[in-house]
Write a protein that holds these residues in place. Sequence first.
Motif, PDB file in Angstrom:
ATOM      1  N   GLY A  15       0.818  -1.206   0.000  1.00 44.38           N
ATOM      2  CA  GLY A  15       0.000   0.000   0.000  1.00 44.38           C
ATOM      3  C   GLY A  15       0.850   1.254   0.000  1.00 44.38           C
ATOM      4  O   GLY A  15       1.709   1.419   0.873  1.00 44.38           O
ATOM      5  N   GLY A  16       0.603   2.130  -0.975  1.00 44.18           N
ATOM      6  CA  GLY A  16       1.396   3.350  -1.096  1.00 44.18           C
ATOM      7  C   GLY A  16       0.630   4.604  -0.749  1.00 44.18           C
ATOM      8  O   GLY A  16       0.885   5.672  -1.328  1.00 44.18           O
ATOM      9  N   GLY A  17      -0.300   4.503   0.218  1.00 48.06           N
ATOM     10  CA  GLY A  17      -0.970   5.703   0.718  1.00 48.06           C
ATOM     11  C   GLY A  17      -0.084   6.402   1.733  1.00 48.06           C
ATOM     12  O   GLY A  17       1.103   6.096   1.873  1.00 48.06           O
ATOM     13  N   ILE A  18      -0.660   7.331   2.486  1.00 44.57           N
ATOM     14  CA  ILE A  18       0.141   8.102   3.441  1.00 44.57           C
ATOM     15  C   ILE A  18       0.746   7.190   4.504  1.00 44.57           C
ATOM     16  O   ILE A  18       1.890   7.394   4.933  1.00 44.57           O
ATOM     17  N   ALA A  19       0.015   6.150   4.928  1.00 44.45           N
ATOM     18  CA  ALA A  19       0.553   5.231   5.940  1.00 44.45           C
ATOM     19  C   ALA A  19       1.725   4.432   5.382  1.00 44.45           C
ATOM     20  O   ALA A  19       2.765   4.287   6.031  1.00 44.45           O
ATOM     21  N   GLY A  20       1.569   3.903   4.158  1.00 45.49           N
ATOM     22  CA  GLY A  20       2.645   3.128   3.561  1.00 45.49           C
ATOM     23  C   GLY A  20       3.871   3.965   3.265  1.00 45.49           C
ATOM     24  O   GLY A  20       5.006   3.533   3.484  1.00 45.49           O
ATOM     25  N   LEU A  21       3.650   5.178   2.765  1.00 46.48           N
ATOM     26  CA  LEU A  21       4.774   6.070   2.487  1.00 46.48           C
ATOM     27  C   LEU A  21       5.493   6.464   3.770  1.00 46.48           C
ATOM     28  O   LEU A  21       6.727   6.540   3.819  1.00 46.48           O
ATOM     29  N   GLY A  22       4.713   6.728   4.828  1.00 42.32           N
ATOM     30  CA  GLY A  22       5.321   7.083   6.105  1.00 42.32           C
ATOM     31  C   GLY A  22       6.141   5.942   6.675  1.00 42.32           C
ATOM     32  O   GLY A  22       7.250   6.155   7.186  1.00 42.32           O
ATOM     33  N   ALA A  23       5.618   4.713   6.561  1.00 40.41           N
ATOM     34  CA  ALA A  23       6.365   3.552   7.040  1.00 40.41           C
ATOM     35  C   ALA A  23       7.645   3.374   6.234  1.00 40.41           C
ATOM     36  O   ALA A  23       8.718   3.099   6.785  1.00 40.41           O
ATOM     37  N   ALA A  24       7.553   3.539   4.919  1.00 42.65           N
ATOM     38  CA  ALA A  24       8.726   3.378   4.073  1.00 42.65           C
ATOM     39  C   ALA A  24       9.783   4.432   4.378  1.00 42.65           C
ATOM     40  O   ALA A  24      10.983   4.124   4.427  1.00 42.65           O
ATOM     41  N   GLN A  25       9.347   5.656   4.592  1.00 37.15           N
ATOM     42  CA  GLN A  25      10.302   6.722   4.905  1.00 37.15           C
ATOM     43  C   GLN A  25      11.044   6.424   6.203  1.00 37.15           C
ATOM     44  O   GLN A  25      12.259   6.614   6.301  1.00 37.15           O
ATOM     45  N   ARG A  78      -0.290   5.458  -9.027  1.00 33.11           N
ATOM     46  CA  ARG A  78       0.136   6.653  -8.300  1.00 33.11           C
ATOM     47  C   ARG A  78       0.195   6.354  -6.815  1.00 33.11           C
ATOM     48  O   ARG A  78      -0.477   5.441  -6.321  1.00 33.11           O
ATOM     49  N   ALA A  79       0.996   7.128  -6.110  1.00 33.33           N
ATOM     50  CA  ALA A  79       1.060   7.020  -4.658  1.00 33.33           C
ATOM     51  C   ALA A  79       0.148   8.075  -4.033  1.00 33.33           C
ATOM     52  O   ALA A  79      -0.277   9.016  -4.690  1.00 33.33           O
ATOM     53  N   GLY A  80      -0.152   7.895  -2.756  1.00 31.06           N
ATOM     54  CA  GLY A  80      -0.937   8.891  -2.039  1.00 31.06           C
ATOM     55  C   GLY A  80      -2.282   8.414  -1.554  1.00 31.06           C
ATOM     56  O   GLY A  80      -2.856   9.026  -0.657  1.00 31.06           O
ATOM     57  N   GLY A  81      -2.822   7.342  -2.142  1.00 31.82           N
ATOM     58  CA  GLY A  81      -4.111   6.833  -1.682  1.00 31.82           C
ATOM     59  C   GLY A  81      -5.215   7.869  -1.804  1.00 31.82           C
ATOM     60  O   GLY A  81      -5.445   8.440  -2.876  1.00 31.82           O
ATOM     61  N   ARG A  82      -5.877   8.142  -0.685  1.00 27.15           N
ATOM     62  CA  ARG A  82      -6.988   9.095  -0.696  1.00 27.15           C
ATOM     63  C   ARG A  82      -6.521  10.545  -0.744  1.00 27.15           C
ATOM     64  O   ARG A  82      -7.342  11.444  -0.863  1.00 27.15           O
ATOM     65  N   ILE A  83      -5.255  10.776  -0.593  1.00 25.28           N
ATOM     66  CA  ILE A  83      -4.732  12.138  -0.754  1.00 25.28           C
ATOM     67  C   ILE A  83      -4.498  12.360  -2.238  1.00 25.28           C
ATOM     68  O   ILE A  83      -3.613  11.769  -2.840  1.00 25.28           O
ATOM     69  N   ARG A  84      -5.316  13.197  -2.822  1.00 22.20           N
ATOM     70  CA  ARG A  84      -5.225  13.433  -4.269  1.00 22.20           C
ATOM     71  C   ARG A  84      -5.670  14.854  -4.569  1.00 22.20           C
ATOM     72  O   ARG A  84      -6.806  15.233  -4.281  1.00 22.20           O
ATOM     73  N   SER A  85      -4.779  15.642  -5.140  1.00 25.42           N
ATOM     74  CA  SER A  85      -5.073  17.026  -5.519  1.00 25.42           C
ATOM     75  C   SER A  85      -5.252  17.080  -7.028  1.00 25.42           C
ATOM     76  O   SER A  85      -4.304  16.857  -7.774  1.00 25.42           O
ATOM     77  N   GLU A  86      -6.473  17.377  -7.456  1.00 25.09           N
ATOM     78  CA  GLU A  86      -6.796  17.422  -8.887  1.00 25.09           C
ATOM     79  C   GLU A  86      -6.545  18.837  -9.414  1.00 25.09           C
ATOM     80  O   GLU A  86      -7.003  19.816  -8.840  1.00 25.09           O
ATOM     81  N   ARG A  87      -5.825  18.933 -10.525  1.00 24.60           N
ATOM     82  CA  ARG A  87      -5.476  20.244 -11.081  1.00 24.60           C
ATOM     83  C   ARG A  87      -5.971  20.441 -12.506  1.00 24.60           C
ATOM     84  O   ARG A  87      -5.650  21.449 -13.131  1.00 24.60           O
ATOM     85  N   SER A  88      -6.738  19.533 -13.028  1.00 28.66           N
ATOM     86  CA  SER A  88      -7.142  19.616 -14.433  1.00 28.66           C
ATOM     87  C   SER A  88      -8.210  20.665 -14.688  1.00 28.66           C
ATOM     88  O   SER A  88      -8.571  20.907 -15.837  1.00 28.66           O
ATOM     89  N   PHE A  89      -8.713  21.306 -13.647  1.00 34.51           N
ATOM     90  CA  PHE A  89      -9.770  22.291 -13.827  1.00 34.51           C
ATOM     91  C   PHE A  89      -9.267  23.732 -13.698  1.00 34.51           C
ATOM     92  O   PHE A  89     -10.051  24.653 -13.586  1.00 34.51           O
ATOM     93  N   GLY A  90      -7.969  23.906 -13.659  1.00 31.03           N
ATOM     94  CA  GLY A  90      -7.437  25.252 -13.597  1.00 31.03           C
ATOM     95  C   GLY A  90      -7.048  25.699 -12.205  1.00 31.03           C
ATOM     96  O   GLY A  90      -6.496  26.779 -12.031  1.00 31.03           O
ATOM     97  N   GLY A  91      -7.345  24.916 -11.206  1.00 29.89           N
ATOM     98  CA  GLY A  91      -7.000  25.233  -9.826  1.00 29.89           C
ATOM     99  C   GLY A  91      -6.905  23.952  -9.023  1.00 29.89           C
ATOM    100  O   GLY A  91      -7.173  22.864  -9.532  1.00 29.89           O
ATOM    101  N   VAL A  92      -6.528  24.049  -7.758  1.00 25.56           N
ATOM    102  CA  VAL A  92      -6.374  22.870  -6.913  1.00 25.56           C
ATOM    103  C   VAL A  92      -7.727  22.446  -6.350  1.00 25.56           C
ATOM    104  O   VAL A  92      -8.405  23.242  -5.699  1.00 25.56           O
ATOM    105  N   VAL A  93      -8.107  21.227  -6.600  1.00 23.35           N
ATOM    106  CA  VAL A  93      -9.325  20.635  -6.045  1.00 23.35           C
ATOM    107  C   VAL A  93      -8.907  19.403  -5.271  1.00 23.35           C
ATOM    108  O   VAL A  93      -8.330  18.472  -5.837  1.00 23.35           O
ATOM    109  N   GLU A  94      -9.174  19.393  -3.963  1.00 25.60           N
ATOM    110  CA  GLU A  94      -8.801  18.261  -3.116  1.00 25.60           C
ATOM    111  C   GLU A  94      -9.877  17.183  -3.206  1.00 25.60           C
ATOM    112  O   GLU A  94     -10.941  17.300  -2.607  1.00 25.60           O
TER     113      GLU A  94
END
Length: 456
Positions: free
Chosen positions: A21-31, A50-66
Amino acid sequence: MQSSGRQAEAPGRGPRVLVVGGGIAGLGAAQRLCCHPAFPHLRVLEATARAGGRIRSERSFGGVVEVGAHWIHGPSQGNPVFQLAAKYGLLGEKALSEENQLIETGGHVGLPSVSYASSGGSVSPELVAEMARLFYSLIDQTREFLHAAEIPAPSVGEYLKKEIRQHMAGWTEEEETKRLKLAILNNLFNVECCVSGTHSMDLVALSPFGEYTVLPGLDCTFPGGYQGLTDRIMASLPKDVMVFNKPVKTIHWDGSFEEASAPGETFPVLVECEDGGCFPAHHVVVTVPLGFLKERLDTFFEPPLPTEKAEAIRKIGFGTNNKIFLEFEEPFWQPDCQHIQVVWRDTSPLEDTAPKLQDAWFKKLVGFWVLPSFGESPAPRAQECAEVPLAQCPIHPGLLQLRGRGQLRGRPGPAGPAPPCGRQGCPAPGPVCRGSHTPDVLLHHARSSAVRLEGG
C-alpha cells in the motif's frame, strides 16, 4: 513457490521488507524504514499507478481541487502532519505563525459566513450564532462523561436530543421561528456527524466520546495541494523503492519460501500479486484501507489471520464522508464568503422517522466551502455540456438538481433534471480505496467559481 518478482539480494545483507500500500501510511512507514540501517532492502507495492491513496489534488480544472484529504485539523506542534508540512515548506505564513498554532477551537467548526434557508432567503446570523452556542455547549457537556460511573443516555445523539427538548420548553418565539431553530440545529447535527464520520450521532456512544483529543490551532489547508505532502515523502525515498501497478492478491505468511536467485535462504512471507508476480520477504507491513481488508479478509491472508485479529477487522467501523464539487458560471456569494450553510426548513434533529436516504441524501450535506476562483479553464466538449439555468440566489435549486443525478459510485439513479454542471471530471472510486473520502462525483462547468459540498 518460486518468485517472479524482483531478484533477491545476496543472503546475509539484512532482512527484506515489503510495504503493501502506497498511501500516506505506507509512504510514512517506508520513509521511516529507509532511514534505518537495519532495513536496507525495502519495496513498496502500490496497486495503482500513483502514490498517495486518498490524498489526491486534482489540477485539471485550472486550480487545486482536493478530491480526498483537505484540511490539517489542529495544525500545531503535536500534529505530525503539520510537522511534515512545515518541514517541507508546504504551508502559508498564517498557518505557520505561533499565534495560529495556539488557538484553542475546542474542536468546534467556525460559524459560516452566510446561511440560507431552503426557501432561498438568508437566515439571521444572530439566530445561527444562538443555536451554535447552544449546540456546542451541549457537545462540550457530552465530553464530561468519560469516566462517569453512570451516564444519562447511551449515545451522544440521545443525550443531545434530550437536552434540546428541555431548552425548547423555554422558547417563547412564534412557531415558525421555533421550527427554524430546529432546522439550524439539525444542520449542526449533520456537521457533527461529518466530524465524527457517522451517519447518526445516535450511533456514537456517550461514555467514550470524551476520549477524542482536540489539538490547538486553526484548521488550515495546503496552498499548493495536499498531495504535495505525499509527493515530497515519495521523493525522499530511493528511486527503486516504489513498485506501481502491483495489486496484491494474497499474503502467504508463517511459511518457508525459497527463491532461485537466493539459494539456501528461506523467507517466512511471500506476497503474491494479481499479475502472478511473487515477492518473498522477511517482514511485511500491511497498510491497505480498512474497507479493503473487510472485503478481502477471507482470501487476502494465507493461512487466515488469528481469530482475534480477524474479529478486530470485522468489528472496527469507519465513517463515510464524500465530496461533491460544483462550479458556477458566476458566483452568487459575496467576495469574502468562505462557507455557506444550508438550512432545510422541514428538518429537525428530534424527528426519529427519517426519509429514505436515496430521496433525501442531499439534506445531509453540511454546506458549501467556497474555493478560490480558478479563472479561465478549458471548455468541455459539446456533448459534455449541460445547459442548466442556475439561480443567482438561492442555493436550493442547485441542490434539487443534484438530487436527479443519483449516480454515486456509478449506479444509475432515478430520472430527473440534469445536474448544474458540465461534466463528470473524476472517475468513480477504484477497487482499492474503500470508505471515507472516496471521490464519488466531481462535476465541472467552464469558466466559473467553485464551491465544495461536504456531508456524512
